[in-house]
Design a protein around this motif. Structure first.
Motif, PDB file in Angstrom:
ATOM      1  N   THR A 124       0.801  -1.234   0.000  1.00  0.00           N
ATOM      2  CA  THR A 124       0.000   0.000   0.000  1.00  0.00           C
ATOM      3  C   THR A 124       0.831   1.279   0.000  1.00  0.00           C
ATOM      4  O   THR A 124       0.687   2.134   0.869  1.00  0.00           O
ATOM      5  CB  THR A 124      -0.986   0.027   1.193  1.00  0.00           C
ATOM      6  OG1 THR A 124      -1.406  -1.285   1.477  1.00  0.00           O
ATOM      7  CG2 THR A 124      -2.191   0.876   0.863  1.00  0.00           C
ATOM      8  N   ALA A 125       1.686   1.373  -1.002  1.00  0.00           N
ATOM      9  CA  ALA A 125       2.494   2.581  -1.119  1.00  0.00           C
ATOM     10  C   ALA A 125       2.525   3.050  -2.573  1.00  0.00           C
ATOM     11  O   ALA A 125       2.173   2.301  -3.490  1.00  0.00           O
ATOM     12  CB  ALA A 125       3.913   2.297  -0.632  1.00  0.00           C
ATOM     13  N   LEU A 126       2.940   4.285  -2.741  1.00  0.00           N
ATOM     14  CA  LEU A 126       3.133   4.846  -4.076  1.00  0.00           C
ATOM     15  C   LEU A 126       4.606   5.189  -4.237  1.00  0.00           C
ATOM     16  O   LEU A 126       5.246   5.645  -3.275  1.00  0.00           O
ATOM     17  CB  LEU A 126       2.322   6.137  -4.238  1.00  0.00           C
ATOM     18  CG  LEU A 126       0.807   5.995  -4.258  1.00  0.00           C
ATOM     19  CD1 LEU A 126       0.164   7.379  -4.208  1.00  0.00           C
ATOM     20  CD2 LEU A 126       0.352   5.257  -5.509  1.00  0.00           C
ATOM     21  N   LEU A 127       5.105   4.986  -5.449  1.00  0.00           N
ATOM     22  CA  LEU A 127       6.452   5.458  -5.772  1.00  0.00           C
ATOM     23  C   LEU A 127       6.295   6.723  -6.603  1.00  0.00           C
ATOM     24  O   LEU A 127       5.583   6.720  -7.610  1.00  0.00           O
ATOM     25  CB  LEU A 127       7.193   4.372  -6.577  1.00  0.00           C
ATOM     26  CG  LEU A 127       8.537   4.784  -7.188  1.00  0.00           C
ATOM     27  CD1 LEU A 127       9.555   5.157  -6.109  1.00  0.00           C
ATOM     28  CD2 LEU A 127       9.092   3.660  -8.071  1.00  0.00           C
ATOM     29  N   VAL A 128       6.926   7.794  -6.140  1.00  0.00           N
ATOM     30  CA  VAL A 128       6.895   9.055  -6.892  1.00  0.00           C
ATOM     31  C   VAL A 128       8.324   9.354  -7.331  1.00  0.00           C
ATOM     32  O   VAL A 128       9.262   9.235  -6.530  1.00  0.00           O
ATOM     33  CB  VAL A 128       6.353  10.220  -6.016  1.00  0.00           C
ATOM     34  CG1 VAL A 128       6.313  11.523  -6.806  1.00  0.00           C
ATOM     35  CG2 VAL A 128       4.964   9.886  -5.473  1.00  0.00           C
ATOM     36  N   VAL A 129       8.490   9.690  -8.599  1.00  0.00           N
ATOM     37  CA  VAL A 129       9.828   9.969  -9.130  1.00  0.00           C
ATOM     38  C   VAL A 129       9.769  11.284  -9.884  1.00  0.00           C
ATOM     39  O   VAL A 129       8.867  11.502 -10.690  1.00  0.00           O
ATOM     40  CB  VAL A 129      10.283   8.841 -10.103  1.00  0.00           C
ATOM     41  CG1 VAL A 129      11.712   9.098 -10.588  1.00  0.00           C
ATOM     42  CG2 VAL A 129      10.192   7.472  -9.454  1.00  0.00           C
ATOM     43  N   GLY A 130      10.731  12.164  -9.620  1.00  0.00           N
ATOM     44  CA  GLY A 130      10.785  13.404 -10.400  1.00  0.00           C
ATOM     45  C   GLY A 130      11.350  14.574  -9.634  1.00  0.00           C
ATOM     46  O   GLY A 130      11.398  14.571  -8.391  1.00  0.00           O
ATOM     47  N   GLY A 131      11.748  15.588 -10.383  1.00  0.00           N
ATOM     48  CA  GLY A 131      12.369  16.788  -9.808  1.00  0.00           C
ATOM     49  C   GLY A 131      11.471  17.548  -8.854  1.00  0.00           C
ATOM     50  O   GLY A 131      11.969  18.316  -8.019  1.00  0.00           O
ATOM     51  N   VAL A 132      10.156  17.340  -8.906  1.00  0.00           N
ATOM     52  CA  VAL A 132       9.261  18.073  -7.995  1.00  0.00           C
ATOM     53  C   VAL A 132       9.543  17.703  -6.538  1.00  0.00           C
ATOM     54  O   VAL A 132       9.125  18.413  -5.621  1.00  0.00           O
ATOM     55  CB  VAL A 132       7.759  17.815  -8.306  1.00  0.00           C
ATOM     56  CG1 VAL A 132       7.381  18.399  -9.651  1.00  0.00           C
ATOM     57  CG2 VAL A 132       7.410  16.341  -8.211  1.00  0.00           C
ATOM     58  N   LEU A 133      10.257  16.595  -6.328  1.00  0.00           N
ATOM     59  CA  LEU A 133      10.595  16.182  -4.958  1.00  0.00           C
ATOM     60  C   LEU A 133      11.780  16.962  -4.418  1.00  0.00           C
ATOM     61  O   LEU A 133      12.068  16.899  -3.221  1.00  0.00           O
ATOM     62  CB  LEU A 133      10.896  14.679  -4.925  1.00  0.00           C
ATOM     63  CG  LEU A 133       9.692  13.790  -5.242  1.00  0.00           C
ATOM     64  CD1 LEU A 133      10.128  12.362  -5.491  1.00  0.00           C
ATOM     65  CD2 LEU A 133       8.687  13.847  -4.106  1.00  0.00           C
ATOM     66  N   ASP A 134      12.488  17.644  -5.310  1.00  0.00           N
ATOM     67  CA  ASP A 134      13.624  18.460  -4.868  1.00  0.00           C
ATOM     68  C   ASP A 134      13.688  19.705  -5.745  1.00  0.00           C
ATOM     69  O   ASP A 134      14.633  19.914  -6.506  1.00  0.00           O
ATOM     70  CB  ASP A 134      14.920  17.640  -4.990  1.00  0.00           C
ATOM     71  CG  ASP A 134      16.092  18.309  -4.281  1.00  0.00           C
ATOM     72  OD1 ASP A 134      15.896  19.417  -3.731  1.00  0.00           O
ATOM     73  OD2 ASP A 134      17.183  17.719  -4.281  1.00  0.00           O
TER      74      ASP A 134
END
Ligand SMILES: C[S@@+](CC[C@H](N)C(=O)[O-])C[C@H]1O[C@@H](n2cnc3c(N)ncnc32)[C@H](O)[C@@H]1O
Length: 239
Positions: A216-226
């Motif tokens: 029950t998790a999501l993986l988020v990838v991308g520059g918006v995280l930093d």
């Protein structure tokens, strides 16, 4: 209201994240059918429905039969799906069967876990100068032969990957973005035991494993995280 069966988005977990319309239908339903593992039991308790059925283990035919017989006897049926029903909710096959039987349906959207994850991460999913696009996808698995993770990860867009917690190693190996691209895994977004693990495309699978995240998790990838590193710029909205 004319419709007999309502498909309602329950939201991501926090029981207060259901819509006002969704809650009102839930309270007044005669029959409530819910996706047990992902819907907060607090929401189920908020319903006055006489019949409450956990859909876990029910096949499509059983589900449709339960909804049809209740609707035919004039009862209001609420089919509660986690998050927003339009994402990995499999509602179209239920709606098709109900409509074939002449049962009317209505859909009430919900807050997807994808938005709860963005809120937990304190970021935007689209951010000027960083990412103008959002890709929502899932990995191959029991119910999907091929995925498009490799191709989709070439677009320098924000990616949100559902249904992949047990396959983080496989997923991250497919990512074609630079290995230092920021990444995060959000477990149980908006639930009291919510957990966030931050890292990069190259190390997030291992970090997430070490933190004991298994479902029950999501993986988020991308520059918006930093965003600072990626150099986001002021939007035109307030200029
Ligand atoms: C069948 S899909 C349903 C998605 C749902 N319709 C939505 O909009 O969030 C289930 C998957 O959604 C994700 N998910 C659901 N609730 C979540 C939450 N609160 N936090 C993180 N991921 C969640 C997980 O990837 C899980 O495997």
């Amino acid at each position: 209201m004319q419709e007999k069966v309502w498909f309602v988005g329950a939201g991501p977990g926090d029981p207060d994240l259901i819509t006002v319309k969704g809650l009102s239908l839930l309270k007044d339903a005669d029959v409530l059918i819910y996706a047990g593992s992902l819907v907060n039991p607090v929401l189920i308790d908020r319903s006055d429905a006489k019949t409450k059925l956990d859909s876990w283990g029910m096949d499509l035919e059983e589900l449709v039969a339960a909804m049809e017989s209740a609707a035919r006897s004039g009862k209001t049926v609420v089919r509660l799906h986690s998050g927003d029903p339009s994402l990995y909710g499999a509602i179209v096959e239920q709606i098709d069967e109900l409509e074939k039987r002449g049962i009317e349906v209505g859909i009430v959207p919900g807050v997807s876990s994808l938005f709860a994850a963005a809120a937990a991460l304190g970021t935007q999913l689209t951010l000027r100068g960083v990412s103008e696009s959002l890709i929502v996808t899932r990995p191959a698995g029991k119910t999907l032969e091929h995925d498009q993770i490799r191709e989709l990860s070439r677009h320098d867009a924000t990616m949100v990957i559902f249904l992949g917690t047990e396959k983080l190693e496989e997923i991250t190996k497919k990512l074609a973005c630079p290995p230092d691209t920021p990444a995060a895994v959000i477990y149980h977004a908006s639930w009291p035991d919510q957990k966030i693990v931050r890292g990069t495309a190259g190390d997030i699978a291992e970090k997430s494993r070490k933190n004991g995240i298994e479902r029950t998790a999501l993986l988020v990838v991308g520059g918006v995280l930093d965003p600072e590193k990626k150099g986001h710029v002021r939007s035109y909205l307030y200029s």
